[in-house]
Each structure stands twice: as structure tokens, then as C-alpha cells.
Motif scaffolding. Structure first.
Motif, PDB file in Angstrom:
ATOM      1  N   GLY A   1       0.791  -1.226   0.000  1.00  0.00           N
ATOM      2  CA  GLY A   1       0.000   0.000   0.000  1.00  0.00           C
ATOM      3  C   GLY A   1       0.819   1.269   0.000  1.00  0.00           C
TER       4      GLY A   1
ATOM      5  N   SER B   1      -7.753  -3.118   3.644  1.00  0.00           N
ATOM      6  CA  SER B   1      -6.652  -2.609   2.827  1.00  0.00           C
ATOM      7  C   SER B   1      -6.459  -1.144   3.156  1.00  0.00           C
ATOM      8  N   TRP B   2      -5.395  -0.568   2.586  1.00  0.00           N
ATOM      9  CA  TRP B   2      -5.202   0.870   2.759  1.00  0.00           C
ATOM     10  C   TRP B   2      -4.521   1.422   1.520  1.00  0.00           C
ATOM     11  N   TRP B   3      -4.580   2.746   1.359  1.00  0.00           N
ATOM     12  CA  TRP B   3      -4.043   3.419   0.173  1.00  0.00           C
ATOM     13  C   TRP B   3      -3.380   4.716   0.601  1.00  0.00           C
TER      14      TRP B   3
ATOM     15  N   CYS C   1      -4.863   9.824   2.515  1.00  0.00           N
ATOM     16  CA  CYS C   1      -4.836   8.366   2.552  1.00  0.00           C
ATOM     17  C   CYS C   1      -6.197   7.856   3.014  1.00  0.00           C
TER      18      CYS C   1
END
Length: 425
Positions: free
Chosen positions: A57, A132-134, A140
Motif C-alpha cells: 500500500g 486494505s489501505w491506500w 490516505c
């Protein structure tokens, strides 16, 4: 393999050896630019690296190798492949000097460590796991495995707890654990890539659950400075919670204050009055638009009545073009009152052209079906539009009203020496 950047995330320069170097190209978008450009250079593999390869990520680091810019770093098994924009290659076995873009690294560390902190808090407070992460260039998000949209009060609770923990200044440790050992029990983990071998990297913060992670992190939570949860939105698979951490909080505050000052000047009032002043402006705009549409309808009727009052026989075609907005009701009102014996009406409404840029609009052709069919195809091509119609009625969207005179010329040529009238206003 654990890279040097993962052993020491604060290392800013490093000397290592070239393992492999091959010519390569890369489609690359510079920061803040939307269009990509093709770069030529070399894919360089080193014995070790302080430049983090994209993964987990987190975007890759930028930096230089012997002063040449590194535009991308990608993990390939146990190796990091650096794309270096350069006209000269790097000889295998030679030593090279790496330098890190520290501001980009610090930003990524703050966002990534901030993500771990709020992920843990959403788990402990609401039992919401993070799917999940971004890490984006401006903000973010983490995706939570729930369908329940979080209230502002819930976001404020997590934000307050996160900032209280930051003030405590807890140490952030990185440990290596054998994935088959009992130590992995209780570690928050997702499936490892198939090409990963050896011990896995685990991030450990006092009082929080251990997290398996490949990214770069701060060494103490006090280095996060602050976290701000911005908003939450539903997705097909869960809830995205958007946030900023560290220096991004300060930058966002500065950006918001600048916009606030600009709005103060535009509204002629302070921040506490903005919503009331905006509502007043919207009401005035609504009333003005209503009056404008009434005037346009009256004008359309006047234009139709002037045409009706003309001596007979009436012209074979009539055209009218207005450039004060795409107000299709003007055309509709005109046609409801216009005489039917005219063979072809060519009517358009559009915004006023600005400079040399193409201007969009709306076109209507009405009249004898053979004439409408004959000119609709030609006009759409000239005016860069598309539309449809039948039985002598055609309408469509056009994208280049500046070419209307070319359409008028075709009408003049077709109807000569018949009597014709072309009007523009």
C-alpha cells in the motif's frame, strides 16, 4: 530479503554495489502532472538499497544513484529494481552512492505509521478490521470491513484517542519473526506474496497488536505529530476512512486557511457567516436565473412574431443563434410560436466563445424532412456534434459553434437564388 531501507528507515545515503544493469524505458507521471511521459534509462539492481520498493500500500521512494534520478523502485522477488533515468549505464561490480528523497520518505513514514495506529483503534473500539489501505499524494484511506457508515462523532473518537497516544511518545520497533514460529500467533497479518522467503518483518508498538508489514515507519509515535480523520464514505466492499498525518495536517490547515481568506474577500464576511452568505448568494442566483429565463422566453416570442409579420412569401429558411447560455427552452418557445410554412429552421444556443477554444452548444433543425436529413449530417460534421431526429425534427449537441458561418454558407449556396433570411443575435 529485508532491504537496508527496512532495517533503518532514517538512513539518507548509502554506498552499495551494482549487481545488474539493463537498458529500459518507463511511463512516468511527474508529481502533480496527469499526463505520463516515456523515459529512457536503465533498470539497476544493487546488493542492497535505502530506496523502498513499492508494496504493502506504500508507493516507492525517489532518490538518486550517483546523482542520476531514480524514478521507480519495484520489488522482484528478493531484489529491488531501480529505474534510473540516465544516458549512461552502471558497470556491474562498481560501487555507487544512493541518496534518498527524504521529504517523500518522511511523509510516507508518517502516513504509514498513522495508518497502523488508526487501524488498531478501529479494531479495539468498534471491532472493525482493516481490509486494505491506500497512500495517496494528498490524503490516505483505510478500508474497514463494515457496511455501517461512521458518524462524525465516531471519527472524532478515534482521532482523539490517536492523538492522545501520539502525545505519549510510544516507541515503534521492527522485529523479524520466522513465519512458522509461535511468535506469529496474534500478529495481524495478510497473505504473504509467494516469492517472499525467510523471516517476516513485524511492526511492534507498545500496547497495540503486532502488525506484519514491509513498509517504512517512524521510530516513535511522537514523530507523527498529529492525525486528522477527514471523512468516511461507503464503497461496494466496506467503508473508506480518509485521513492525513504529520506534516500533511499542517499543510492542509494552511491550504484551508488560505481558501478561508479568499472566501472572506469574496463573501465580504467572516468564516462564521460563510454558510448564510452562500445561501443568500444561491437564492439570488436562483431568482436571477428565473428572471433571465422569463426574458428569454419573451424574446423568443417576439422573434417568432416578427417572423410571422413578414410579407409573404416567407423565406425558404430561417436561422437564429444565441450565445447567452445553452437555454434550449428559448428554441422550444420560438418554435411553438413560429410560422410553419418556412422550409427549414436552423437554430442554436450556446455559451459565448472564449478565445480560440471550441464552444459547446445545442442545435435544432426543423422543417421539411428531406431538408432536415440533408443538412443534419453536414452540420454535425462541421460543428463536431452528435444528435438524432425524425419526421423533420432534429436536435443534437455541438462542440464548435465558431463554425456556424460555414453552415450558413451551405444554406445560402443551396437555396440560391431563392429568397432566404439568416438572422443572428
Amino acid at each position: 530479503m529485508v532491504f537496508k531501507c527496512q532495517e533503518d528507515s532514517f538512513l539518507k545515503q548509502f554506498t552499495t554495489k551494482v549487481v545488474n544493469c539493463e537498458p529500459a524505458s518507463l511511463q512516468w507521471c511527474p508529481p502533480g502532472i496527469t499526463e505520463s511521459q516515456e523515459l529512457t534509462g536503465f533498470n539497476v539492481i544493487l546488493e542492497d538499497t535505502i530506496l523502498f520498493p513499492e508494496g504493502g500500500g506504500q508507493p516507492c521512494d525517489y532518490g538518486t544513484i550517483n546523482g542520476e534520478p531514480v524514478r521507480s523502485v519495484a520489488r522482484r522477488g528478493s531484489e529491488a529494481v531501480h529505474f534510473v533515468e540516465s544516458s549512461k549505464s552502471f558497470e556491474e561490480g562498481t560501487q555507487v552512492q544512493q541518496r534518498l528523497d527524504w521529504q517523500r520518505r518522511l511523509d510516507h513514514m508518517q502516513q504509514h505509521s498513522g495508518q497502523h495506529l488508526i487501524t488498531e483503534l478501529f479494531d479495539s473500539e468498534f471491532n472493525y478490521e482493516t481490509n486494505s489501505w491506500w497512500l495517496g499524494s494528498e490524503m490516505c484511506y483505510i478500508e474497514l470491513n463494515t457496511k455501517h457508515l461512521l458518524s462524525r462523532e465516531s471519527l472524532d473518537l478515534i482521532e482523539s484517542k490517536a492523538n492522545d497516544i501520539i502525545i505519549e511518545g510510544k516507541e515503534v520497533k521492527v522485529v523479524l519473526i520466522d513465519p512458522a514460529s509461535a511468535e506469529m500467533d496474534g500478529v495481524r497479518a495478510r497473505n504473504l506474496p509467494k516469492d517472499v522467503e525467510g523471516p517476516v518483518r513485524v511492526i511492534r508498538i507498545d500496547g497495540q497488536r503486532d502488525n506484519m508489514c514491509c513498509g517504512t515507519h517512524v521510530s516513535n509515535l511522537s514523530q507523527l505529530q498529529a492525525i486528522k480523520l477527514l471523512f468516511a464514505e461507503k464503497t461496494k466492499t466496506g467503508i473508506n476512512v480518509y485521513f492525513v498525518a504529520g506534516l500533511r495536517v499542517i499543510k492542509r490547515l494552511g491550504d484551508c486557511f488560505q481558501r478561508e481568506q479568499q472566501l472572506n474577500l469574496a463573501f465580504k464576511g467572516g468564516p462564521t457567516q460563510h454558510l448564510d452568505l452562500l445561501q443568500k448568494l444561491q437564492n439570488n442566483l436562483k431568482a436571477t436565473r428565473k428572471s433571465f429565463q422569463k426574458i428569454l422566453k419573451d424574446l423568443a416570442i417576439i422573434e417568432a412574431e416578427k417572423l410571422e409579420a413578414m410579407p409573404r412569401p416567407l423565406p425558404k429558411y430561417f436561422s437564429l443563434h444565441r450565445k447567452d447560455g445553452i437555454e434550449v427552452e428559448f428554441i422550444n418557445t420560438f418554435l411553438r410560436h413560429a410560422p410553419e410554412e418556412i422550409g427549414l429552421y436552423f437554430l442554436t444556443v450556446s455559451e459565448a466563445p472564449v478565445g480560440n477554444s471550441p464552444t459547446k452548444g445545442h442545435m435544432v433543425l426543423r422543417g421539411q424532412p428531406n431538408l432536415v436529413d440533408h443538412f443534419s449530417t453536414k452540420f454535425l460534421k462541421i460543428l463536431e456534434g452528435k444528435g438524432s431526429g425524425k419526421d423533420g425534427n432534429f436536435q443534437g449537441k455541438i462542440n464548435n459553434v465558431k463554425e456556424i458561418p460555414e453552415c450558413e454558407a451551405l444554406l445560402d449556396e443551396y437555396f440560391q437564388p431563392e429568397k432566404s433570411v439568416a438572422r443572428a443575435s
